[in-house]
Motif scaffolding. Structure first.
Motif, PDB file in Angstrom:
ATOM      1  N   GLN A  91     -16.923   8.233  -1.814  1.00 33.07           N
ATOM      2  CA  GLN A  91     -15.811   7.532  -2.463  1.00 33.07           C
ATOM      3  C   GLN A  91     -14.489   7.835  -1.769  1.00 33.07           C
ATOM      4  N   ASP A  92     -14.307   9.095  -1.360  1.00 31.80           N
ATOM      5  CA  ASP A  92     -13.071   9.471  -0.662  1.00 31.80           C
ATOM      6  C   ASP A  92     -12.966   8.756   0.687  1.00 31.80           C
ATOM      7  N   TYR A  93     -14.089   8.676   1.396  1.00 30.89           N
ATOM      8  CA  TYR A  93     -14.101   7.949   2.666  1.00 30.89           C
ATOM      9  C   TYR A  93     -13.689   6.485   2.453  1.00 30.89           C
ATOM     10  N   GLU A  94     -14.278   5.873   1.442  1.00 31.21           N
ATOM     11  CA  GLU A  94     -13.998   4.458   1.182  1.00 31.21           C
ATOM     12  C   GLU A  94     -12.577   4.240   0.688  1.00 31.21           C
ATOM     13  N   ASP A  95     -12.080   5.170  -0.136  1.00 31.49           N
ATOM     14  CA  ASP A  95     -10.701   5.058  -0.624  1.00 31.49           C
ATOM     15  C   ASP A  95      -9.706   5.164   0.527  1.00 31.49           C
ATOM     16  N   GLN A  96      -9.961   6.089   1.444  1.00 35.77           N
ATOM     17  CA  GLN A  96      -9.070   6.235   2.595  1.00 35.77           C
ATOM     18  C   GLN A  96      -9.105   4.975   3.461  1.00 35.77           C
ATOM     19  N   PHE A  97     -10.319   4.476   3.712  1.00 37.89           N
ATOM     20  CA  PHE A  97     -10.457   3.274   4.537  1.00 37.89           C
ATOM     21  C   PHE A  97      -9.738   2.081   3.903  1.00 37.89           C
ATOM     22  N   ASN A  98      -9.973   1.856   2.621  1.00 38.22           N
ATOM     23  CA  ASN A  98      -9.359   0.715   1.934  1.00 38.22           C
ATOM     24  C   ASN A  98      -7.838   0.817   1.928  1.00 38.22           C
ATOM     25  N   PHE A  99      -7.326   2.035   1.779  1.00 33.36           N
ATOM     26  CA  PHE A  99      -5.881   2.251   1.783  1.00 33.36           C
ATOM     27  C   PHE A  99      -5.297   1.918   3.161  1.00 33.36           C
ATOM     28  N   LEU A 100      -5.958   2.384   4.207  1.00 34.12           N
ATOM     29  CA  LEU A 100      -5.474   2.139   5.572  1.00 34.12           C
ATOM     30  C   LEU A 100      -5.549   0.653   5.923  1.00 34.12           C
ATOM     31  N   ILE A 101      -6.588  -0.020   5.465  1.00 31.34           N
ATOM     32  CA  ILE A 101      -6.700  -1.466   5.705  1.00 31.34           C
ATOM     33  C   ILE A 101      -5.551  -2.203   5.013  1.00 31.34           C
ATOM     34  N   SER A 102      -5.206  -1.772   3.807  1.00 33.48           N
ATOM     35  CA  SER A 102      -4.107  -2.398   3.076  1.00 33.48           C
ATOM     36  C   SER A 102      -2.790  -2.243   3.827  1.00 33.48           C
ATOM     37  N   ILE A 103      -2.565  -1.049   4.384  1.00 33.31           N
ATOM     38  CA  ILE A 103      -1.346  -0.817   5.166  1.00 33.31           C
ATOM     39  C   ILE A 103      -1.350  -1.674   6.418  1.00 33.31           C
ATOM     40  N   ARG A 104      -2.497  -1.713   7.098  1.00 33.28           N
ATOM     41  CA  ARG A 104      -2.581  -2.536   8.313  1.00 33.28           C
ATOM     42  C   ARG A 104      -2.275  -3.995   8.020  1.00 33.28           C
ATOM     43  N   ASP A 105      -2.843  -4.530   6.949  1.00 33.20           N
ATOM     44  CA  ASP A 105      -2.628  -5.940   6.607  1.00 33.20           C
ATOM     45  C   ASP A 105      -1.181  -6.202   6.209  1.00 33.20           C
ATOM     46  N   LYS A 106      -0.557  -5.242   5.517  1.00 32.51           N
ATOM     47  CA  LYS A 106       0.856  -5.403   5.141  1.00 32.51           C
ATOM     48  C   LYS A 106       1.737  -5.357   6.390  1.00 32.51           C
ATOM     49  N   PHE A 107       1.378  -4.500   7.334  1.00 34.01           N
ATOM     50  CA  PHE A 107       2.111  -4.433   8.600  1.00 34.01           C
ATOM     51  C   PHE A 107       1.978  -5.768   9.343  1.00 34.01           C
ATOM     52  N   ASN A 108       0.784  -6.352   9.282  1.00 36.59           N
ATOM     53  CA  ASN A 108       0.581  -7.665   9.895  1.00 36.59           C
ATOM     54  C   ASN A 108       1.483  -8.722   9.264  1.00 36.59           C
ATOM     55  N   ASP A 109       1.679  -8.628   7.952  1.00 37.99           N
ATOM     56  CA  ASP A 109       2.566  -9.578   7.266  1.00 37.99           C
ATOM     57  C   ASP A 109       3.976  -9.501   7.851  1.00 37.99           C
ATOM     58  N   ILE A 110       4.433  -8.270   8.142  1.00 37.91           N
ATOM     59  CA  ILE A 110       5.758  -8.092   8.735  1.00 37.91           C
ATOM     60  C   ILE A 110       5.800  -8.716  10.129  1.00 37.91           C
ATOM     61  N   GLN A 111       4.754  -8.463  10.913  1.00 44.80           N
ATOM     62  CA  GLN A 111       4.722  -8.993  12.275  1.00 44.80           C
ATOM     63  C   GLN A 111       4.726 -10.530  12.275  1.00 44.80           C
ATOM     64  N   LYS A 112       3.946 -11.097  11.373  1.00 39.69           N
ATOM     65  CA  LYS A 112       3.891 -12.564  11.289  1.00 39.69           C
ATOM     66  C   LYS A 112       5.229 -13.138  10.850  1.00 39.69           C
ATOM     67  N   ALA A 113       5.892 -12.456   9.895  1.00 39.78           N
ATOM     68  CA  ALA A 113       7.206 -12.902   9.435  1.00 39.78           C
ATOM     69  C   ALA A 113       8.202 -12.872  10.584  1.00 39.78           C
ATOM     70  N   GLY A 114       8.158 -11.803  11.376  1.00 40.40           N
ATOM     71  CA  GLY A 114       9.054 -11.689  12.523  1.00 40.40           C
ATOM     72  C   GLY A 114       8.833 -12.797  13.533  1.00 40.40           C
ATOM     73  N   LYS A 115       7.560 -13.101  13.801  1.00 39.67           N
ATOM     74  CA  LYS A 115       7.247 -14.179  14.744  1.00 39.67           C
ATOM     75  C   LYS A 115       7.717 -15.530  14.210  1.00 39.67           C
ATOM     76  N   ASN A 116       7.530 -15.739  12.908  1.00 36.56           N
ATOM     77  CA  ASN A 116       7.972 -17.002  12.295  1.00 36.56           C
ATOM     78  C   ASN A 116       9.491 -17.149  12.384  1.00 36.56           C
ATOM     79  N   ILE A 117      10.208 -16.059  12.121  1.00 35.34           N
ATOM     80  CA  ILE A 117      11.666 -16.091  12.194  1.00 35.34           C
ATOM     81  C   ILE A 117      12.126 -16.422  13.614  1.00 35.34           C
ATOM     82  N   ARG A 118      11.537 -15.773  14.598  1.00 34.23           N
ATOM     83  CA  ARG A 118      11.928 -16.037  15.987  1.00 34.23           C
ATOM     84  C   ARG A 118      11.601 -17.467  16.396  1.00 34.23           C
ATOM     85  N   ASP A 119      10.477 -17.978  15.900  1.00 32.20           N
ATOM     86  CA  ASP A 119      10.083 -19.349  16.225  1.00 32.20           C
ATOM     87  C   ASP A 119      11.054 -20.353  15.595  1.00 32.20           C
TER      88      ASP A 119
END
Length: 210
Positions: A91-119
């Motif tokens: 459970q700890d392994y899965e909780d850590q993985f799911n948490f890190l995936i959530s951060i990665r996806d949120k970081f992607n949201d920022i990157q996509k927003a930045g690209k959209n703004i520049r475009d």
């Protein structure tokens, strides 16, 4: 593929990215997956003090694979085993993985927003340049207003003044850098995310969404 047969990553002899490309020779071949999920999107030349967000390592458990060679294909499964040196629950392994995936996806949201703004900014500026002096005052004011609004958002998400690594010592890090730092902290070692890490992510997520 993961335990639900959802695609994790594809490797191919025709892949453009080096980390996704495989070389196949006549006879027997060996392929070793590094067990890492895809990293967050990268922006060329972007300065982030804590670095971009990598892909988390797959948690122990069952996974599936599919191999295709021309018209032939084969499917199967395999298990990733936990390192017995660490006293960590599944459970700890899965909780850590799911948490890190959530951060990665949120970081992607920022990157996509930045690209959209520049475009969008490029489209507006290109349009204004083509109009030259003939552009109506109302259109010019509207373009300036949109640009200013986008700049406020962009500067909240990323430190745009940072052009070289040391610049972030002079200018404060912004939301993407704070998120990257949280990823590094939560990904260190093998353990479920701490209460402090969860609280920090909850706070940053709200600010990023706004």
């Amino acid at each position: 593929l993961d335990k639900n047969k959802k695609l994790i990553k594809t490797f191919s002899t025709k892949a453009k990215e080096k980390e996704d490309k495989i070389d196949v020779n006549a006879g027997m071949n060996q392929f070793v997956w590094n067990m890492l999920y895809a990293p967050a999107e990268r922006v060329e030349g972007q300065i982030i003090w804590h670095g971009t967000v990598p892909g988390p390592k797959a948690a122990p458990g069952q996974y599936f694979y599919k191999i295709k060679a021309e018209k032939d294909s084969v499917e199967g499964s395999f298990n990733i085993k936990a390192n017995p040196v660490y006293n960590v629950s599944q459970q700890d392994y899965e909780d850590q993985f799911n948490f890190l995936i959530s951060i990665r996806d949120k970081f992607n949201d920022i990157q996509k927003a930045g690209k959209n703004i520049r475009d969008i900014r490029k489209q507006i500026n290109d349009f204004m340049d083509k109009q030259g002096k003939d552009v109506p005052t109302e259109i010019k004011q509207q373009a300036d207003t949109i640009n200013k609004q986008m700049t406020v958002i962009e500067e909240a998400l990323h430190q745009t003044k940072a052009k070289i690594g040391q610049d972030v010592l002079n200018f404060p890090i912004q939301l993407d850098d704070k998120l990257s730092s949280l990823y590094r902290a939560a990904g260190a070692g093998q353990s479920a995310p701490s209460a402090q890490a969860k609280a920090a992510y909850a706070e940053l997520s709200v600010l990023i969404d706004i």
